[in-house]
Design a protein around this motif. Structure first.
Motif, mmCIF file in Angstrom:
data_model
loop_
_atom_site.group_PDB
_atom_site.id
_atom_site.type_symbol
_atom_site.label_atom_id
_atom_site.label_comp_id
_atom_site.label_asym_id
_atom_site.label_seq_id
_atom_site.Cartn_x
_atom_site.Cartn_y
_atom_site.Cartn_z
ATOM 1 N N VAL A 25 -8.091 4.432 -3.243
ATOM 2 C CA VAL A 25 -9.039 5.117 -2.359
ATOM 3 C C VAL A 25 -8.630 6.586 -2.280
ATOM 4 N N ASN A 26 -9.496 7.457 -2.739
ATOM 5 C CA ASN A 26 -9.246 8.893 -2.679
ATOM 6 C C ASN A 26 -9.933 9.482 -1.449
ATOM 7 N N LEU A 80 -6.340 18.944 -5.434
ATOM 8 C CA LEU A 80 -6.749 18.142 -6.589
ATOM 9 C C LEU A 80 -5.552 17.500 -7.282
ATOM 10 N N MET A 81 -4.516 18.277 -7.556
ATOM 11 C CA MET A 81 -3.439 17.780 -8.406
ATOM 12 C C MET A 81 -2.677 16.589 -7.823
ATOM 13 N N PRO A 82 -2.383 16.532 -6.515
ATOM 14 C CA PRO A 82 -1.690 15.340 -6.019
ATOM 15 C C PRO A 82 -2.473 14.048 -6.254
ATOM 16 N N THR A 83 -3.786 14.103 -6.104
ATOM 17 C CA THR A 83 -4.610 12.914 -6.349
ATOM 18 C C THR A 83 -4.649 12.592 -7.834
ATOM 19 N N LEU A 84 -4.799 13.609 -8.664
ATOM 20 C CA LEU A 84 -4.818 13.411 -10.114
ATOM 21 C C LEU A 84 -3.498 12.810 -10.590
ATOM 22 N N ILE A 124 -3.715 4.921 -1.374
ATOM 23 C CA ILE A 124 -4.599 5.801 -0.608
ATOM 24 C C ILE A 124 -4.124 7.234 -0.839
ATOM 25 N N ASN A 125 -4.947 8.050 -1.454
ATOM 26 C CA ASN A 125 -4.596 9.436 -1.726
ATOM 27 C C ASN A 125 -5.109 10.332 -0.610
ATOM 28 N N MET A 152 0.838 -1.192 0.000
ATOM 29 C CA MET A 152 0.000 0.000 0.000
ATOM 30 C C MET A 152 0.877 1.247 0.000
ATOM 31 N N VAL A 153 0.484 2.214 -0.802
ATOM 32 C CA VAL A 153 1.097 3.542 -0.784
ATOM 33 C C VAL A 153 0.091 4.499 -0.164
#
Length: 257
Positions: A137-138, A114-118, A86-87, A10-11
């Protein structure tokens, strides 16, 4: 302890503090091999708290694509692959009426939430595809309906749309994409401040108005705990949620945002 993540890699991004830290530590306790990712240099100390050789810290800036790509590559190099992302990066920098936001401040909110998850979703996909599937998982927010943080709300609305569209696009490749939408959450004082410039007296008033709105919108009329948020995230990450994808789960005491 339930070993739901035994054999899984997992990250967890944003793992230095708050919800992300709680998720990463519990995932290790439940058998996972976990890469704790954050731009805070004390992320390696947080990983050590897990007391396991399967907990490793990695410092990178996820507001850049290069940072996200480096994190995924390091996870693969360290653990041999990735099963779950997991974001957890994000959070409103400022609270103020939208008319009072400066253009650079609007950009900063989108870049933070937004951008780190994208970027991370894009960077992890080749590794999940090579693995034959996986789960993302966001961590979104119920603040898509709220006051004093419109740019942050827009960013989290983007996370919700990303979750649903990506889930639909990659379901046939056995990749699940889900999200939680936390409400107000009590957490220890941040070691890295939300707003590095500090809040003015007026901004503190505006923040108080946002806190009041969030509290009153909850059916319970209170904030949740870190454990209230960590549990649902790890449930969605686990095989117990194998038939759930494209869903955004509100975890906000009844306030669905």
């Amino acid at each position: 302890m339930n070993q739901r993540f035994a054999g899984k890699v997992m990250v967890v991004t944003g793992a230095a503090q708050g919800i992300g830290r709680g998720v990463a530590l519990r995932a290790v306790a439940e058998g996972g091999k976990v890469l704790f990712v954050d731009r805070a240099d004390f992320i390696t100390d947080v990983a050590v708290e897990a007391g396991s050789p399967h907990a490793v810290g990695f410092v990178t800036d996820l507001e850049t694509y290069e940072g996200a790509d480096a994190a995924m590559a390091f996870a693969v190099k360290t653990f041999g692959g990735i099963d779950i992302l997991i974001n957890g990066v994000g959070g409103a920098i400022r609270m103020r009426p939208y008319a009072d936001f400066e253009p650079t401040q609007i950009d900063a909110e989108i870049r933070r939430s937004l951008m780190p998850t994208l970027y991370a979703c894009h960077a992890v996909l080749p590794h999940l595809l090579e693995r034959g599937g996986g789960t993302i998982v966001n961590v979104s927010s119920n603040a898509t309906r709220g006051i004093r943080r419109v740019p942050y709300s827009a960013a989290k609305g983007g996370v919700n749309a990303l979750t649903q569209a990506l889930a639909m696009e990659y379901a046939q490749q056995h990749i699940r994409v889900v999200a939680t939408a936390p409400g107000g959450t009590n957490a220890p004082p941040r070691r890295v401040p939300r707003n590095a410039e500090g809040d003015s007296a007026q901004e503190q008033v505006w923040m108080g108005e946002a806190v009041q709105q969030v509290t009153e919108s909850s059916f319970f009329k209170r904030y949740g705990s870190l454990d209230d948020q960590v549990g649902p995230i790890l449930f969605l990450a686990s095989d117990e949620a194998a038939y759930i994808t494209g869903a955004v789960l509100p975890v906000a005491g009844g306030d669905n945002g």
